[in-house]
Design a protein around this motif. Structure first.
Motif, mmCIF file in Angstrom:
data_model
loop_
_atom_site.group_PDB
_atom_site.id
_atom_site.type_symbol
_atom_site.label_atom_id
_atom_site.label_comp_id
_atom_site.label_asym_id
_atom_site.label_seq_id
_atom_site.Cartn_x
_atom_site.Cartn_y
_atom_site.Cartn_z
ATOM 1 N N ARG A 184 -8.545 5.097 -1.825
ATOM 2 C CA ARG A 184 -8.190 6.488 -2.139
ATOM 3 C C ARG A 184 -8.803 7.427 -1.111
ATOM 4 O O ARG A 184 -8.146 8.350 -0.628
ATOM 5 C CB ARG A 184 -8.678 6.856 -3.541
ATOM 6 C CG ARG A 184 -7.889 6.187 -4.651
ATOM 7 C CD ARG A 184 -8.294 6.723 -6.030
ATOM 8 N NE ARG A 184 -7.595 5.990 -7.067
ATOM 9 C CZ ARG A 184 -8.175 5.135 -7.916
ATOM 10 N NH1 ARG A 184 -9.482 4.920 -7.872
ATOM 11 N NH2 ARG A 184 -7.448 4.496 -8.810
ATOM 12 N N ALA B 34 4.357 3.027 -6.347
ATOM 13 C CA ALA B 34 3.473 3.753 -5.430
ATOM 14 C C ALA B 34 2.885 2.855 -4.353
ATOM 15 O O ALA B 34 2.495 3.336 -3.294
ATOM 16 C CB ALA B 34 2.349 4.417 -6.217
ATOM 17 N N ASP B 35 2.800 1.550 -4.622
ATOM 18 C CA ASP B 35 2.183 0.660 -3.632
ATOM 19 C C ASP B 35 3.196 -0.288 -2.994
ATOM 20 O O ASP B 35 2.826 -1.371 -2.543
ATOM 21 C CB ASP B 35 1.000 -0.116 -4.246
ATOM 22 C CG ASP B 35 1.375 -0.891 -5.500
ATOM 23 O OD1 ASP B 35 2.500 -0.702 -6.008
ATOM 24 O OD2 ASP B 35 0.536 -1.679 -5.987
ATOM 25 N N THR C 62 1.852 11.312 7.021
ATOM 26 C CA THR C 62 1.498 10.412 8.122
ATOM 27 C C THR C 62 2.681 9.557 8.569
ATOM 28 O O THR C 62 2.532 8.719 9.448
ATOM 29 C CB THR C 62 0.376 9.454 7.663
ATOM 30 O OG1 THR C 62 0.767 8.910 6.393
ATOM 31 C CG2 THR C 62 -0.953 10.147 7.528
ATOM 32 N N MET D 5 0.428 3.500 5.640
ATOM 33 C CA MET D 5 1.133 2.525 6.481
ATOM 34 C C MET D 5 0.871 2.715 7.972
ATOM 35 O O MET D 5 0.598 1.751 8.678
ATOM 36 C CB MET D 5 2.641 2.556 6.201
ATOM 37 C CG MET D 5 3.083 1.671 5.057
ATOM 38 S SD MET D 5 2.488 -0.036 5.116
ATOM 39 C CE MET D 5 3.315 -0.654 6.581
ATOM 40 N N ASN D 6 0.937 3.954 8.440
ATOM 41 C CA ASN D 6 0.707 4.125 9.876
ATOM 42 C C ASN D 6 -0.726 3.786 10.264
ATOM 43 O O ASN D 6 -0.974 3.326 11.372
ATOM 44 C CB ASN D 6 1.106 5.528 10.340
ATOM 45 C CG ASN D 6 2.481 5.524 11.007
ATOM 46 O OD1 ASN D 6 2.879 4.524 11.608
ATOM 47 N ND2 ASN D 6 3.212 6.616 10.891
ATOM 48 N N ALA E 186 5.471 10.311 3.679
ATOM 49 C CA ALA E 186 4.177 11.000 3.596
ATOM 50 C C ALA E 186 3.927 11.767 4.897
ATOM 51 O O ALA E 186 4.612 11.534 5.889
ATOM 52 C CB ALA E 186 3.082 9.969 3.362
ATOM 53 N N GLY F 120 -3.947 12.018 0.817
ATOM 54 C CA GLY F 120 -4.748 11.812 -0.376
ATOM 55 C C GLY F 120 -3.938 11.327 -1.556
ATOM 56 O O GLY F 120 -2.778 10.953 -1.427
ATOM 57 N N VAL F 121 -4.582 11.332 -2.718
ATOM 58 C CA VAL F 121 -3.991 10.812 -3.936
ATOM 59 C C VAL F 121 -3.379 11.962 -4.727
ATOM 60 O O VAL F 121 -3.470 13.122 -4.321
ATOM 61 C CB VAL F 121 -5.063 10.073 -4.774
ATOM 62 C CG1 VAL F 121 -5.469 8.784 -4.072
ATOM 63 C CG2 VAL F 121 -6.284 10.950 -5.014
ATOM 64 N N THR G 200 -6.890 7.521 2.160
ATOM 65 C CA THR G 200 -5.639 8.287 2.176
ATOM 66 C C THR G 200 -5.906 9.786 2.381
ATOM 67 O O THR G 200 -5.020 10.502 2.810
ATOM 68 C CB THR G 200 -4.797 8.126 0.886
ATOM 69 O OG1 THR G 200 -5.547 8.611 -0.221
ATOM 70 C CG2 THR G 200 -4.387 6.703 0.641
ATOM 71 N N THR G 201 -7.107 10.237 2.072
ATOM 72 C CA THR G 201 -7.388 11.660 2.263
ATOM 73 C C THR G 201 -7.807 11.979 3.695
ATOM 74 O O THR G 201 -7.698 13.111 4.136
ATOM 75 C CB THR G 201 -8.502 12.188 1.327
ATOM 76 O OG1 THR G 201 -9.734 11.584 1.713
ATOM 77 C CG2 THR G 201 -8.212 11.862 -0.118
ATOM 78 N N ILE H 60 0.845 -1.198 0.000
ATOM 79 C CA ILE H 60 0.000 0.000 0.000
ATOM 80 C C ILE H 60 0.876 1.242 0.000
ATOM 81 O O ILE H 60 2.047 1.180 0.367
ATOM 82 C CB ILE H 60 -0.936 0.045 1.235
ATOM 83 C CG1 ILE H 60 -0.127 -0.229 2.517
ATOM 84 C CG2 ILE H 60 -2.074 -0.946 1.088
ATOM 85 C CD1 ILE H 60 -0.908 -0.029 3.786
ATOM 86 N N PRO H 61 0.313 2.383 -0.402
ATOM 87 C CA PRO H 61 1.096 3.616 -0.366
ATOM 88 C C PRO H 61 1.554 3.940 1.053
ATOM 89 O O PRO H 61 0.855 3.623 2.028
ATOM 90 C CB PRO H 61 0.117 4.683 -0.882
ATOM 91 C CG PRO H 61 -0.897 3.934 -1.670
ATOM 92 C CD PRO H 61 -1.018 2.594 -1.001
ATOM 93 N N GLU H 62 2.697 4.580 1.124
ATOM 94 C CA GLU H 62 3.269 4.964 2.421
ATOM 95 C C GLU H 62 2.253 5.730 3.281
ATOM 96 O O GLU H 62 2.184 5.544 4.498
ATOM 97 C CB GLU H 62 4.533 5.807 2.181
ATOM 98 C CG GLU H 62 5.130 6.476 3.400
ATOM 99 C CD GLU H 62 5.517 5.524 4.533
ATOM 100 O OE1 GLU H 62 5.741 4.332 4.255
ATOM 101 O OE2 GLU H 62 5.567 5.984 5.684
ATOM 102 N N THR H 63 1.427 6.566 2.641
ATOM 103 C CA THR H 63 0.452 7.378 3.382
ATOM 104 C C THR H 63 -0.427 6.525 4.304
ATOM 105 O O THR H 63 -0.841 6.983 5.362
ATOM 106 C CB THR H 63 -0.437 8.159 2.390
ATOM 107 O OG1 THR H 63 0.426 8.898 1.532
ATOM 108 C CG2 THR H 63 -1.378 9.113 3.090
ATOM 109 N N ILE I 142 -7.609 10.054 7.467
ATOM 110 C CA ILE I 142 -7.226 8.870 8.226
ATOM 111 C C ILE I 142 -7.516 9.027 9.719
ATOM 112 O O ILE I 142 -8.006 8.104 10.370
ATOM 113 C CB ILE I 142 -5.724 8.559 8.013
ATOM 114 C CG1 ILE I 142 -5.456 8.212 6.542
ATOM 115 C CG2 ILE I 142 -5.273 7.412 8.916
ATOM 116 C CD1 ILE I 142 -3.990 8.160 6.176
#
Lengths: 395, 256
Positions: A174, B123-124, B151, A20-21, B149, B174-175, A177-178, A15-18, A180
């Motif tokens: 998506r 990205a993933d 976070t 992970m936490n 990021a 976000g994206v 990620t915006t 998954i995207p780093e955003t 959390i």
């Protein structure tokens, strides 16, 4: 994270780093609460008094007689509040989310069953709820869209890609990620990044725990086969889990073959997919030679997904569970058969499992036992099946 | 061919992103050449994926446009091999794990080396899963680029310590997509990262105006701009090259 979230080579956290936490926070909360007596007491209370558990294990006498072989038992997850097994996972995850201090939940839905369950529990727990649903599924399951709105949820039709379940999952990721901090993603199946496959399995494992106990009380033995339908695979893993270490029990997952596994209009991942990485996990996916995810098809919106949960992929690899493909035609035939023979209208998803039982029961002996998990009720499918049979019926 | 490190030695780096094959591979090639002339220091080339979960609507649509022309990974490799003869700036690929995995990570990385790709952004693939890709990329001298990021918090140090090429700093939650406001304290993220690495840090996600470019560049070693460029590609199609070049020129000037 303590566990690496792997099932053999499958699973992981792609998954995207955003995010992970967020998944690590979820994992930590789950480790904290999973064996907490108060949490489990609260969950059992919700299971029993809100969802109506334990669900019945019904001896389908007429089907048994008609098929003339193994005794058929139906695990009636369709009798749960909201009409499907989905509520088990939703109650567990949302109780966890509440303990984590989350005030808002988001969810994807295919047929609408998971969305309805999430909207229902959100209403009961006083949480804000937004559901993402493929535009095509919104049309196929219009009543469920209204049901979710009635329960106070906001439904977002998803237009991207094939406008079905996989796109709804992408849209929900998506959205997560915006936002959390106050939001939990109530993933509806045993898929996605760790720890979701484990959490969802554990909350659904109540199905096999009950089957084992109920069948023991009724017959004093284990079943010979447990059959469940598989999209992402949550009702199947829930039905299998407490039998994995009982090698005499055949575990059979029924995938949606759509118009057939030799056509492009199929969603049978184990039969037609290959190893890949998508939606946070390594597992089998329907895809082309360059790794582009295939636009899958099934009459059943709930099985219309190009992947399968990583634990199923593993059970397939080690040969512990069998995965078979059932076509639209076969599922519709089973849908009608169970309705007429036993007076139980199964979800079209569950009808895939019924269909395979119809194939193998006659070849089995009368002292053998098959348990079919009826994962949901079929009311939501009646109009679509009527149209499939050529009737001009719209809800 | 220049290295990623060299690309950051000429003031702040401007890193534009385009999706390969949007709308044709010939356009992609012309765009890359024009963007280098206009001042791009590194060019990020997206390999389209059917389900790009980290992208906003603008880049999602670019992926769909490219794939509807049946562009494949092999077609893109052939185009880049050709392009490499004409541009000197470092080229990096940006895509998703399954595109690389299904091609065969080893074969993918060796192709990257052969055609002169020096970095790869997935990205993933977060820190926890990177080894499966980085171990192979390292063998072929391709930098697997790490991301941090808003976070990431205490993960920043761990990620930065092992980062290669440049560190991709995601500006906001976000994206991908254009944002009117970037509210994250990116400066704090970057100073945290800088304590743990000496590789350059570039900021991406949401940057579309020269003003944002100036501000973000002041906090970092470079900026990455995707959606704002892809939007121009969407508007002008095969005729987008001069418009994109003009935009790149303006943005490079804003950070110089």
């Amino acid at each position: 994270m303590n566990t690496n979230g792997r099932y053999g080579i499958h699973g992981g956290q792609y998954i995207p780093e955003t995010l992970m936490n967020a998944v690590m926070e979820l994992d930590a909360a789950y480790r904290k609460f999973k064996d907490d007596p108060d949490f489990n007491r609260e969950l059992t209370d919700l299971f029993n008094n809100y969802a109506g558990r334990p669900s019945r294990l019904y001896y389908a006498e007429h089907v048994t007689k008609d098929l003339g072989g193994a005794q058929i038992f139906l695990k009636r997850e369709d009798l749960n509040h909201t009409g499907a097994h989905k509520i088990n996972n939703v109650l567990g995850q949302m109780l966890l989310a509440k303990h984590m201090g989350k005030t808002r939940v988001i969810a994807e839905t295919g047929a609408g069953q998971h969305g309805v369950a999430t909207a229902t529990v959100a209403a009961m727990m006083g949480m804000e709820c937004e559901v993402f649903m493929g535009r095509e599924d919104c049309e196929r399951q219009a009543l469920n869209v209204y049901r979710m709105r009635l329960l106070g949820a906001k439904v977002h039709p998803v237009d991207t890609g094939t406008a079905t379940l996989k796109d709804a999952v992408s849209a929900t990721f998506r959205e997560w990620t915006t936002r959390i901090a106050d939001t939990h993603y109530v993933l509806g199946s045993v898929m996605g990044p760790a720890p979701f496959p484990e959490i969802v399995r554990d909350f659904q494992a109540v199905i096999s725990k009950e089957i084992k106990q109920q069948l023991h009380d009724l017959c004093g033995k284990l079943p010979d086969a447990v059959i469940a339908c598989v999209g992402g695979g949550s009702n199947a893993i829930g039905s299998f889990y407490n039998f994995i270490n009982d090698p005499s029990v055949r575990l059979i997952g029924c995938e949606a073959a759509g118009r057939g596994i030799d056509t492009n209009e199929t969603a049978a991942t184990i039969s037609t997919g290959k190893l890949g990485i998508f939606h946070g996990m390594k597992s089998y996916f329907c895809q082309d030679e360059y790794g582009q995810i295939a636009p899958v098809y099934s009459i059943s919106a709930g099985l219309d997904y190009p992947g399968i949960g990583p634990e199923h992929a593993y059970l397939h690899d080690i040969g512990r569970a069998e995965y078979v493909a059932i076509t639209d035609d076969e599922a519709v035939e089973a849908f009608e058969y169970l309705s007429r023979t036993e007076g139980i209208i199964p979800a079209i998803e569950s009808a895939h499992a019924v269909s395979y039982a119809m194939k193998i029961a006659p070849k089995m002996s009368k002292d053998q036992i098959i348990v079919i998990t009826i994962s949901g009720r079929g009311d939501k499918d009646v109009a679509a099946i009527a149209r499939y049979k050529g009737e001009n019926l719209y809800e | 061919m220049n290295s990623i490190r060299e690309a950051f030695q000429n003031g702040k780096a401007f890193i534009p992103f385009i999706t390969c094959g949007d709308p044709t591979l010939e356009t992609t090639k012309k765009l890359a050449i024009a963007m280098e002339e206009a001042g791009a220091d590194i060019i990020e080339l997206g390999i389209p994926f059917s389900d790009p979960t980290a992208e906003g609507p603008v880049i999602q649509d670019a992926n769909i446009r490219a794939l509807s022309n049946h562009i494949t990974t092999d077609d893109i490799f052939a185009m880049v091999a050709d392009l490499r003869k004409e541009v000197k700036v470092p080229l990096v690929f940006m895509t998703y794990a399954n595109v690389v995995f299904s091609y065969g990570t080893e074969k993918f990385a060796s192709e990257c080396k052969r055609i002169g790709i020096c970095g790869l952004i997935l990205a993933d693939v977060p820190f926890e899963e990177k080894k499966e890709f980085s171990s192979v990329c390292d063998k072929y001298g391709v930098d697997l680029i790490s991301m941090i990021a808003p976070t990431s918090n205490d993960r920043i140090a761990v990620i930065a310590r092992e980062a290669k090429g440049f560190l991709y700093c995601v500006s906001s939650l976000g994206v991908t997509g254009i944002r009117t406001d970037i509210t994250t304290d990116v400066g704090a993220m970057i100073s945290n990262a800088k304590k743990n690495t000496d590789i350059p840090c570039a900021i991406g996600f949401g940057i579309s105006t020269p003003e944002q470019a100036t501000e973000m560049a002041s906090k970092s070693d470079g900026i990455i701009v995707g959606s704002a460029i892809v939007k121009i590609c969407a508007k002008y199609g095969e005729n987008c090259v001069p418009y994109v070049a003009e935009f790149v020129k303006t943005m490079k000037k804003a950070i110089s």
